[in-house]
Design a protein around this motif. Structure first.
Motif, PDB file in Angstrom:
ATOM      1  N   ALA A 128       0.869  -1.176   0.000  1.00 13.72           N
ATOM      2  CA  ALA A 128       0.000   0.000   0.000  1.00 13.72           C
ATOM      3  C   ALA A 128       0.903   1.222   0.000  1.00 13.72           C
ATOM      4  CB  ALA A 128      -0.895  -0.010   1.230  1.00 13.72           C
ATOM      5  N   ILE A 129       0.675   2.106  -0.937  1.00 17.09           N
ATOM      6  CA  ILE A 129       1.473   3.328  -1.017  1.00 17.09           C
ATOM      7  C   ILE A 129       0.544   4.527  -0.842  1.00 17.09           C
ATOM      8  CG2 ILE A 129       3.045   4.707  -2.429  1.00 17.09           C
ATOM      9  CD1 ILE A 129       3.775   2.230  -4.001  1.00 17.09           C
ATOM     10  N   ASP A 130       0.914   5.393   0.078  1.00 23.51           N
ATOM     11  CA  ASP A 130       0.191   6.657   0.230  1.00 23.51           C
ATOM     12  C   ASP A 130       1.036   7.750  -0.417  1.00 23.51           C
ATOM     13  OD1 ASP A 130      -1.665   5.234   1.641  1.00 23.51           O
ATOM     14  OD2 ASP A 130      -1.027   5.927   3.617  1.00 23.51           O
ATOM     15  N   GLY A 131       0.455   8.427  -1.397  1.00 23.85           N
ATOM     16  CA  GLY A 131       1.203   9.459  -2.113  1.00 23.85           C
ATOM     17  C   GLY A 131       0.635  10.838  -1.836  1.00 23.85           C
ATOM     18  N   LYS A 132       1.507  11.833  -1.943  1.00 23.13           N
ATOM     19  CA  LYS A 132       1.078  13.221  -1.684  1.00 23.13           C
ATOM     20  C   LYS A 132       2.016  14.172  -2.420  1.00 23.13           C
ATOM     21  CE  LYS A 132       0.191  16.116   2.425  1.00 23.13           C
ATOM     22  NZ  LYS A 132      -1.199  16.500   2.198  1.00 23.13           N
ATOM     23  N   ARG A 133       1.444  15.246  -2.955  1.00 23.45           N
ATOM     24  CA  ARG A 133       2.292  16.240  -3.615  1.00 23.45           C
ATOM     25  C   ARG A 133       2.973  17.120  -2.576  1.00 23.45           C
ATOM     26  NH1 ARG A 133      -1.832  15.011  -6.359  1.00 23.45           N
ATOM     27  NH2 ARG A 133      -1.715  14.540  -8.589  1.00 23.45           N
ATOM     28  N   HIS A 134       4.255  17.358  -2.772  1.00 24.08           N
ATOM     29  CA  HIS A 134       5.012  18.176  -1.827  1.00 24.08           C
ATOM     30  C   HIS A 134       6.070  18.940  -2.609  1.00 24.08           C
ATOM     31  CE1 HIS A 134       6.842  19.364   1.933  1.00 24.08           C
ATOM     32  NE2 HIS A 134       8.023  18.903   1.532  1.00 24.08           N
ATOM     33  N   LYS A 135       5.979  20.219  -2.616  1.00 24.24           N
ATOM     34  CA  LYS A 135       6.926  21.061  -3.361  1.00 24.24           C
ATOM     35  C   LYS A 135       7.095  20.573  -4.803  1.00 24.24           C
ATOM     36  CE  LYS A 135       9.539  22.316   0.753  1.00 24.24           C
ATOM     37  NZ  LYS A 135      10.720  22.016   1.554  1.00 24.24           N
ATOM     38  N   ASP A 136       5.975  20.470  -5.515  1.00 25.91           N
ATOM     39  CA  ASP A 136       5.972  20.064  -6.928  1.00 25.91           C
ATOM     40  C   ASP A 136       6.419  18.641  -7.189  1.00 25.91           C
ATOM     41  OD1 ASP A 136       5.048  22.533  -7.571  1.00 25.91           O
ATOM     42  OD2 ASP A 136       7.060  23.354  -7.954  1.00 25.91           O
ATOM     43  N   LYS A 137       6.618  17.857  -6.146  1.00 30.27           N
ATOM     44  CA  LYS A 137       6.991  16.463  -6.374  1.00 30.27           C
ATOM     45  C   LYS A 137       5.964  15.548  -5.728  1.00 30.27           C
ATOM     46  CE  LYS A 137      11.905  16.795  -7.088  1.00 30.27           C
ATOM     47  NZ  LYS A 137      13.118  17.199  -6.372  1.00 30.27           N
ATOM     48  N   MET A 138       5.862  14.330  -6.285  1.00 32.86           N
ATOM     49  CA  MET A 138       4.988  13.350  -5.658  1.00 32.86           C
ATOM     50  C   MET A 138       5.831  12.508  -4.726  1.00 32.86           C
ATOM     51  SD  MET A 138       2.415  12.131  -8.620  1.00 32.86           S
ATOM     52  CE  MET A 138       1.433  13.293  -9.533  1.00 32.86           C
ATOM     53  N   LYS A 139       5.472  12.524  -3.460  1.00 31.16           N
ATOM     54  CA  LYS A 139       6.261  11.812  -2.467  1.00 31.16           C
ATOM     55  C   LYS A 139       5.438  10.728  -1.796  1.00 31.16           C
ATOM     56  CE  LYS A 139       9.973  13.963  -1.293  1.00 31.16           C
ATOM     57  NZ  LYS A 139      11.335  13.651  -1.757  1.00 31.16           N
ATOM     58  N   VAL A 140       6.156   9.784  -1.198  1.00 31.23           N
ATOM     59  CA  VAL A 140       5.500   8.759  -0.397  1.00 31.23           C
ATOM     60  C   VAL A 140       5.358   9.307   1.015  1.00 31.23           C
ATOM     61  CG1 VAL A 140       5.717   6.428   0.544  1.00 31.23           C
ATOM     62  CG2 VAL A 140       6.523   6.924  -1.779  1.00 31.23           C
ATOM     63  N   VAL A 141       4.145   9.169   1.567  1.00 31.17           N
ATOM     64  CA  VAL A 141       3.943   9.633   2.938  1.00 31.17           C
ATOM     65  C   VAL A 141       3.513   8.463   3.815  1.00 31.17           C
ATOM     66  CG1 VAL A 141       3.356  11.987   2.253  1.00 31.17           C
ATOM     67  CG2 VAL A 141       1.533  10.290   2.466  1.00 31.17           C
ATOM     68  N   ILE A 142       3.735   8.613   5.106  1.00 32.64           N
ATOM     69  CA  ILE A 142       3.277   7.596   6.056  1.00 32.64           C
ATOM     70  C   ILE A 142       2.507   8.295   7.180  1.00 32.64           C
ATOM     71  CG2 ILE A 142       5.007   5.813   5.544  1.00 32.64           C
ATOM     72  CD1 ILE A 142       6.650   6.843   7.887  1.00 32.64           C
ATOM     73  N   LYS A 143       2.009   7.491   8.105  1.00 31.39           N
ATOM     74  CA  LYS A 143       1.217   8.008   9.230  1.00 31.39           C
ATOM     75  C   LYS A 143       0.049   8.864   8.743  1.00 31.39           C
ATOM     76  CE  LYS A 143       5.029   7.725  12.424  1.00 31.39           C
ATOM     77  NZ  LYS A 143       6.108   8.430  13.122  1.00 31.39           N
ATOM     78  N   GLY A 144      -0.701   8.320   7.811  1.00 32.56           N
ATOM     79  CA  GLY A 144      -1.896   9.008   7.335  1.00 32.56           C
ATOM     80  C   GLY A 144      -1.594  10.340   6.674  1.00 32.56           C
ATOM     81  N   GLY A 145      -0.381  10.470   6.125  1.00 33.24           N
ATOM     82  CA  GLY A 145      -0.034  11.692   5.403  1.00 33.24           C
ATOM     83  C   GLY A 145       0.691  12.713   6.252  1.00 33.24           C
ATOM     84  N   ARG A 146       0.848  12.408   7.552  1.00 35.37           N
ATOM     85  CA  ARG A 146       1.460  13.393   8.442  1.00 35.37           C
ATOM     86  C   ARG A 146       2.982  13.426   8.312  1.00 35.37           C
ATOM     87  NH1 ARG A 146      -0.516  11.329  13.650  1.00 35.37           N
ATOM     88  NH2 ARG A 146      -1.294   9.627  12.360  1.00 35.37           N
ATOM     89  N   GLU A 147       3.544  12.329   7.813  1.00 37.51           N
ATOM     90  CA  GLU A 147       5.006  12.314   7.682  1.00 37.51           C
ATOM     91  C   GLU A 147       5.411  12.080   6.227  1.00 37.51           C
ATOM     92  OE1 GLU A 147       7.017   9.871  10.614  1.00 37.51           O
ATOM     93  OE2 GLU A 147       8.734   9.630   9.256  1.00 37.51           O
ATOM     94  N   ILE A 148       6.146  13.027   5.691  1.00 32.62           N
ATOM     95  CA  ILE A 148       6.603  12.899   4.300  1.00 32.62           C
ATOM     96  C   ILE A 148       7.957  12.197   4.312  1.00 32.62           C
ATOM     97  CG2 ILE A 148       7.311  14.190   2.248  1.00 32.62           C
ATOM     98  CD1 ILE A 148       5.323  16.394   3.354  1.00 32.62           C
ATOM     99  N   THR A 149       8.051  11.115   3.541  1.00 33.71           N
ATOM    100  CA  THR A 149       9.319  10.370   3.532  1.00 33.71           C
ATOM    101  C   THR A 149      10.218  10.931   2.435  1.00 33.71           C
ATOM    102  OG1 THR A 149       8.695   8.720   1.876  1.00 33.71           O
ATOM    103  CG2 THR A 149       7.978   8.310   4.136  1.00 33.71           C
ATOM    104  N   LYS A 150      11.436  10.410   2.368  1.00 33.95           N
ATOM    105  CA  LYS A 150      12.351  10.892   1.336  1.00 33.95           C
ATOM    106  C   LYS A 150      12.069  10.221  -0.014  1.00 33.95           C
ATOM    107  CE  LYS A 150      16.186   7.743   2.610  1.00 33.95           C
ATOM    108  NZ  LYS A 150      15.377   6.567   2.734  1.00 33.95           N
ATOM    109  N   ASN A 151      11.198   9.203  -0.009  1.00 34.48           N
ATOM    110  CA  ASN A 151      10.962   8.460  -1.251  1.00 34.48           C
ATOM    111  C   ASN A 151      10.100   9.230  -2.242  1.00 34.48           C
ATOM    112  OD1 ASN A 151      12.254   5.964  -0.485  1.00 34.48           O
ATOM    113  ND2 ASN A 151      10.548   5.689   0.941  1.00 34.48           N
ATOM    114  N   GLU A 152      10.589   9.266  -3.483  1.00 37.04           N
ATOM    115  CA  GLU A 152       9.750   9.802  -4.557  1.00 37.04           C
ATOM    116  C   GLU A 152       8.778   8.705  -4.963  1.00 37.04           C
ATOM    117  OE1 GLU A 152      10.490  12.494  -7.158  1.00 37.04           O
ATOM    118  OE2 GLU A 152      12.481  13.168  -6.528  1.00 37.04           O
ATOM    119  N   LEU A 153       7.561   9.115  -5.260  1.00 38.93           N
ATOM    120  CA  LEU A 153       6.490   8.144  -5.484  1.00 38.93           C
ATOM    121  C   LEU A 153       6.798   7.125  -6.587  1.00 38.93           C
ATOM    122  CD1 LEU A 153       3.605   7.161  -4.888  1.00 38.93           C
ATOM    123  CD2 LEU A 153       2.796   8.833  -6.534  1.00 38.93           C
ATOM    124  N   ILE A 154       7.162   7.605  -7.771  1.00 37.82           N
ATOM    125  CA  ILE A 154       7.337   6.685  -8.902  1.00 37.82           C
ATOM    126  C   ILE A 154       8.529   5.747  -8.683  1.00 37.82           C
ATOM    127  CG2 ILE A 154       7.706   6.532 -11.410  1.00 37.82           C
ATOM    128  CD1 ILE A 154       4.905   7.601 -10.419  1.00 37.82           C
TER     129      ILE A 154
END
Lengths: 250, 209
Positions: A128-154
Motif C-alpha cells: 500500500a502506497i500513500d502518495g502526496k504532492r510536496h513542493k511540486d513532487k509526488m512523495k510517499v507519505v506515512i502516518k496518514g499523510g502526516r510524515e513525508i518520507t524521502k521516497n519519490e512516489l514513482i
C-alpha cells in the motif's frame, strides 16, 4: 476478458467498521463481519479490510474478526494495517487473508517486501502506497499523510515491484476522504511505470469517478464511503461501468 | 454405507482454509469424509484428492518432496484416480515448470508451465475472467461456460495437447483455464475464491465425479 475489480474497503477497529477523518470524529458504520458478508453477496469482486488502530489490545479482536470474515465470504480478502514484520504477515494469512497489505513497514524496511514475497509468494503481498504532492513532487507519505518520507512516489512504486510486490494499493492523500474523485494524474503516473496490478484508492464520490478511475489503467477500484453510506450498491456501480463499456463481473 | 474419502493435500503453498471449509460445507450430511494429507499416504485409501496451490511451481514441488507426498501422488494419478488440482496444483501435472528455476513436474499431462508471452500485460493476471468451454463435460464444467472465475497467476500451461484442454481463457492470448485427462482435472483459477460458481464447481467435482 479480465474484469475491472470493484473493491469495498472496511476500516476496522476491533470488529467494527468505522469512518473518521484522520482519526477524529470516528463513527461506527456497522459490524465488520455483517458488512463483509453483505458485500460478498452483493457482488464485490474482492474485499479489503484495514486495522486502523492496531494497538496490542485491539489486535487480538481484529485477528478474530479476520477469521470470522474469511469464514463467511468466498471472494479474495486483502488485510492490512499495523503489519510490521514477517510474523504479522503469517498471522494474517493463517487467519484467512488471501493477501496482506504492507505500508509503512515496507518504507522503513524495504527488504520485508522481498522476504515476504519469497516466503508466501508475490501474489499475496500487496504494498500500500500513500502518495502526496510536496513542493511540486509526488512523495510517499506515512502516518496518514502526516510524515513525508524521502521516497519519490514513482521510484518507490518501481522499487516495490522489483522487490516482489504482487500488487500496489495506491492511495492519494491529496484526494482521500474528499469524494471529489480519484487522483487520476497520480494514478496514471504509477500505472504507466509498473507492470503489476494497481488498485486505485482515495476520493470516490460519484459513479463517474469509478469510470475515470478505470481510465487510469488501474485494474481495481477501491471505495469505502459511497458503499457504507448506501449511496451506491455495488451492482449500481457495475451496471454503470458496463454501460460505459468497462468489463465488469455482473 | 462406506463413506467416500476425500483427501485435501496441504502442500504448505498458501492457505487451505477456504477450500477446507468449502469441502466441509458440501459434504455435510453426505456419505463423505475429509482427510488432510500432510505426509506420505496410502494412495489406495482415497477416492478423490484435491490439491490447492499458490506461489511458485518449484516451491510446491519441493514441499511435496519434503513431505514425501510425490511418490504416492504420482501412483495415485498414474492410476487415473479422481483428482482436482487448483492453480499450482494444476500446473504441477505438467512435465516441466519454468518459474524461478526449471523444475520437473509430475508428468501426468504433457506440456510446460511458462510465463505469459506478451510483455505489455499487467502481471500477475489478477482478477475475474471468463472461462470458455471447448468441450462438453457433464461432470464439472458444463454449467460454467462464459462464467467468471477468480484468477491470480503469472504462468500458464503451454505446449499442451488440444485434447487435454477443457476450457480456455483470454488474457493477451488464449490459455488453458481447465484441463482434463481421464479422471484428472486441473483449474488455473481459484474456485474457492470464485463465489457461487466456484463453490458449485467444487460441489460438482465432489458429488458428480
Amino acid at each position: 476478458m479480465l474484469k475491472t475489480r470493484i473493491i469495498p474497503c472496511l476500516d476496522v477497529i476491533k470488529n467494527k467498521v468505522v469512518k473518521g477523518v484522520n482519526f477524529k470524529n470516528i463513527r461506527v458504520m456497522g459490524n465488520a463481519v455483517e458488512m463483509a458478508k453483505y458485500y460478498s453477496l452483493s457482488g464485490a469482486d474482492e474485499l479489503c479490510m484495514l486495522d486502523i488502530n492496531a494497538s496490542y489490545q485491539n489486535r487480538k479482536t481484529f485477528i478474530k474478526t479476520v477469521e470470522s470474515i474469511a469464514k463467511v465470504i468466498n471472494i479474495p480478502l486483502t488485510v492490512g494495517g499495523g503489519v510490521s514484520d514477517l510474523s504479522d504477515i503469517t498471522d494474517l494469512l493463517n487467519a484467512g487473508a488471501d493477501k496482506v497489505s504492507i505500508n509503512s513497514a515496507a518504507v522503513r524496511n524495504p527488504k520485508l517486501i522481498r522476504q515476504a514475497s519469497l516466503r508466501h509468494g508475490s501474489q499475496c503481498i500487496v504494498v500500500a502506497i500513500d502518495g502526496k504532492r510536496h513542493k511540486d513532487k509526488m512523495k510517499v507519505v506515512i502516518k496518514g499523510g502526516r510524515e513525508i518520507t524521502k521516497n519519490e512516489l514513482i521510484a518507490w512504486a518501481k522499487k516495490v515491484q522489483s522487490l516482489g510486490a504482487g500488487e500496489i494499493l495506491m492511495t492519494s492523500m491529496d484526494t482521500d476522504g474528499v469524494q471529489n474523485g480519484f487522483d487520476s494524474n497520480m494514478l496514471k503516473k504509477v500505472t504507466s511505470n509498473v507492470s503489476i496490478p494497481v488498485i486505485a484508492s482515495g476520493g470516490v464520490g460519484s459513479l463517474e469517478h469509478f469510470y475515470l478511475g478505470h481510465l487510469t489503467k488501474s485494474t481495481g477500484l477501491l471505495a469505502a464511503s459511497v458503499f457504507h453510506s448506501r449511496k451506491y450498491k455495488i451492482k449500481t456501480v457495475k451496471k454503470y461501468l458496463s454501460s460505459k463499456g468497462v468489463p465488469v463481473r455482473l | 454405507m462406506k463413506k467416500k474419502v476425500i483427501g485435501l493435500i496441504d502442500g504448505q503453498s498458501g492457505n487451505i482454509g477456504s477450500i477446507n471449509k468449502a469441502i466441509k460445507d458440501i459434504i455435510k450430511g453426505r456419505p463423505y469424509q475429509l482427510k488432510i494429507i500432510k505426509s506420505h499416504f496410502n494412495y489406495k485409501s482415497f477416492d478423490k484428492i484435491i490439491l490447492p496451490g499458490q506461489g511458485a511451481y518449484a516451491t510446491l514441488m519441493s514441499n511435496l518432496k519434503k513431505l514425501k507426498i510425490i511418490q504416492p501422488l504420482k501412483k495415485y494419478l498414474e492410476n487415473n484416480s479422481s483428482y482436482l488440482g487448483i492453480c499450482v496444483g494444476m500446473q504441477i501435472l505438467s512435465d516441466w515448470g519454468y518459474e524461478e528455476k526449471t523444475t520437473r513436474g509430475l508428468g501426468i499431462i504433457s506440456g510446460d508451465i511458462k510465463k505469459f508471452i506478451n510483455k505489455k500485460l499487467i502481471i500477475p493476471h489478477m482478477g475475474w475472467n471468463t472461462v470458455n468451454l471447448k468441450k462438453d463435460d457433464t461432470i464439472i464444467a458444463n454449467s460454467f461456460d462464459k462464467k467468471d472465475f477468480y484468477f491470480v497467476h503469472s504462468y500458464i500451461f503451454q505446449n499442451i495437447k488440444k485434447s487435454d484442454v477443457l476450457a480456455f481463457t483470454l488474457y493477451g492470448q488464449k490459455f488453458p483455464s481447465i484441463v482434463k485427462k481421464g479422471n484428472i482435472y486441473g483449474v488455473q483459477f481459484h474456485p474457492e475464491k470464485s463465489h457461487k460458481h466456484g463453490l458449485n464447481l467444487i460441489k460438482n467435482y465432489i458429488l458428480k465425479s
